[in-house]
Enzyme design. Structure first.
Site, PDB file in Angstrom:
ATOM      1  N   GLY A  76       0.809  -1.216   0.000  1.00 11.45           N
ATOM      2  CA  GLY A  76       0.000   0.000   0.000  1.00 11.45           C
ATOM      3  C   GLY A  76       0.840   1.262   0.000  1.00 11.45           C
ATOM      4  CG  HIS A 128       3.189   0.700  -5.376  1.00 14.20           C
ATOM      5  ND1 HIS A 128       3.348   1.772  -4.527  1.00 14.20           N
ATOM      6  CD2 HIS A 128       3.814  -0.336  -4.769  1.00 14.20           C
ATOM      7  CE1 HIS A 128       4.028   1.401  -3.448  1.00 14.20           C
ATOM      8  NE2 HIS A 128       4.332   0.125  -3.580  1.00 14.20           N
ATOM      9  CB  SER A 155      10.568   4.426  -1.446  1.00 11.02           C
ATOM     10  OG  SER A 155      10.353   3.817  -0.195  1.00 11.02           O
ATOM     11  CB  SER A 156       5.626   3.407   0.825  1.00 11.00           C
ATOM     12  OG  SER A 156       5.141   2.688  -0.276  1.00 11.00           O
TER      13      SER A 156
HETATM   14  P1  AMP Z   1       6.079  -2.293  -1.526  1.00  9.79           P
HETATM   15  O1  AMP Z   1       4.692  -1.778  -1.427  1.00  9.79           O
HETATM   16  O2  AMP Z   1       7.111  -1.275  -1.201  1.00  9.79           O
HETATM   17  O3  AMP Z   1       6.262  -3.610  -0.817  1.00  9.79           O
HETATM   18  O4  AMP Z   1       6.324  -2.605  -3.054  1.00  9.79           O
HETATM   19  C1  AMP Z   1       5.435  -3.394  -3.800  1.00  9.79           C
HETATM   20  C2  AMP Z   1       6.023  -3.644  -5.155  1.00  9.79           C
HETATM   21  O5  AMP Z   1       6.237  -2.399  -5.807  1.00  9.79           O
HETATM   22  C3  AMP Z   1       7.380  -4.356  -5.096  1.00  9.79           C
HETATM   23  O6  AMP Z   1       7.459  -5.290  -6.173  1.00  9.79           O
HETATM   24  C4  AMP Z   1       8.345  -3.224  -5.281  1.00  9.79           C
HETATM   25  O7  AMP Z   1       9.582  -3.615  -5.833  1.00  9.79           O
HETATM   26  C5  AMP Z   1       7.572  -2.346  -6.248  1.00  9.79           C
HETATM   27  N1  AMP Z   1       8.058  -0.974  -6.193  1.00  9.79           N
HETATM   28  C6  AMP Z   1       8.171  -0.173  -5.103  1.00  9.79           C
HETATM   29  N2  AMP Z   1       8.717   1.004  -5.453  1.00  9.79           N
HETATM   30  C7  AMP Z   1       8.968   0.945  -6.783  1.00  9.79           C
HETATM   31  C8  AMP Z   1       9.540   1.838  -7.735  1.00  9.79           C
HETATM   32  N3  AMP Z   1       9.973   3.054  -7.395  1.00  9.79           N
HETATM   33  N4  AMP Z   1       9.633   1.437  -9.011  1.00  9.79           N
HETATM   34  C9  AMP Z   1       9.214   0.201  -9.397  1.00  9.79           C
HETATM   35  N5  AMP Z   1       8.664  -0.688  -8.551  1.00  9.79           N
HETATM   36  C10 AMP Z   1       8.542  -0.318  -7.265  1.00  9.79           C
END
Ligand code: AMP
Length: 293
Positions: free
Chosen positions: A33, A39, A187-188
């Site tokens: 999320g 995402h 990034s979140s």
């Molecule tokens: P997370 O919500 O941070 O666990 O990320 C969920 C998915 O989104 C994971 O596969 C991450 O690698 C991908 N993701 C997060 N940030 C990025 C980004 N800046 N670019 C591409 N994919 C991302």
């Protein structure tokens, strides 16, 4: 288009079964999320390859090795649902932790090799939590395709490994890191940066580019990494957990650039831990140039 919110795995399974009867291809995009363009890029890539897309939203307690980090993780389900609906995702699957890990839950998926070193060293237990939840989400959704970002490069290799080892019938699709205009990997966690930290944060990506150039120019890998670490600290980061060059596929340590590689970094800016990575092409561009001359 509206996106249905599903919380119960049996309900999810009956929807997916109906899609399957229609012969539709199903993709899943696992997330925690606090969705951003990184995402949404995965969701768009999934929609381009599949007929139906499930976005999962689960802040997985098992992958947090620090209770404060788990408590501070942004939770914005309402906004997340509003963001994915116009993109065209079909389902937001947001299970409760008590349903994912009911009393008596006793299984851990643990991948050796690629999960060792890098984040594996600094976040003990993290990748077991990731591997366990990703395995569950792949089995719960029964998706044909699963989309992951290269932003979490070590995680991506771990997912590839577990899918191969456990014969899970899903194709893993990797998507490039989406960046802010100034180069900072989305990034979140970026929302936790103060204004001053946010202004400094893009230096991390710049230093990766600079270090990759140094390695590509034939500089010793050790020298380039030492310079890179010093540059990160000089840019105002409080701590560098690691800056390493690894083989692009199996993440083996490499001391000379003799195969396609990745630079991977984790560093703290105040209270926020940032990670990033960059491909280092091989053969070196000028080596190709010389060979062609
Ligand atoms: P997370 O919500 O941070 O666990 O990320 C969920 C998915 O989104 C994971 O596969 C991450 O690698 C991908 N993701 C997060 N940030 C990025 C980004 N800046 N670019 C591409 N994919 C991302």
């Amino acid at each position: 288009m509206s996106t249905a919110i599903v919380r119960i795995v049996s309900e999810l399974r009956s929807i997916v079964a109906a899609w399957r009867r229609e012969g539709l291809r199903v993709a899943v995009v696992p997330t925690m999320g606090a969705l951003h363009e990184g995402h949404l890029g995965l969701v768009r890539a999934a929609l381009a390859k599949a007929d139906r897309v499930i976005v999962t939203l689960f802040v997985n307690p098992k992958q947090f090795n620090n209770a404060d980090d788990l408590a501070a993780y942004p939770r914005t389900e309402h906004d997340d649902a509003a963001k994915i609906a116009p993109v065209g995702a079909h389902i937001l699957y947001a299970p409760d932790a008590a349903d994912m890990y009911p009393q008596g839950f006793a299984t851990t998926v643990s991948v050796s090799g690629v999960s060792e070193g890098l984040c594996g060293t600094f976040r003990p237990g993290h990748f077991d939590g990731v591997a366990t939840v990703v395995t569950k989400l792949l089995l719960q959704t029964g998706a044909d395709l699963a989309f992951f970002g290269e932003k979490d490069f070590q995680q991506l290799q771990i997912v590839r490994q577990l899918v191969r080892d456990l014969d899970i019938p899903v194709e893993i699709v990797a998507c490039p890191t989406v960046r802010e205009a100034d180069g900072l990997a989305m990034s979140s966690r970026n929302t936790r940066l103060s204004l001053a930290e946010r202004n400094r944060a893009p230096r991390l990506a710049e230093i990766l580019v600079q270090t990759a150039k140094q390695v590509n120019s034939g500089e010793s890998v050790g020298r380039a990494l030492t310079d890179g670490r010093e540059a990160i600290l000089a840019a105002g980061f409080s701590k560098v957990e690691y800056l390493e060059l690894r083989a692009d596929g199996d993440l083996a340590s490499i001391v000379t650039l003799d195969r396609p590689a990745r630079l991977l970094v984790a560093a703290w800016l105040g209270q926020t831990r940032l990670i990033d990575n960059l491909q280092v092409p091989w053969p070196r561009p000028e080596a190709v140039h010389q060979a062609a001359a």
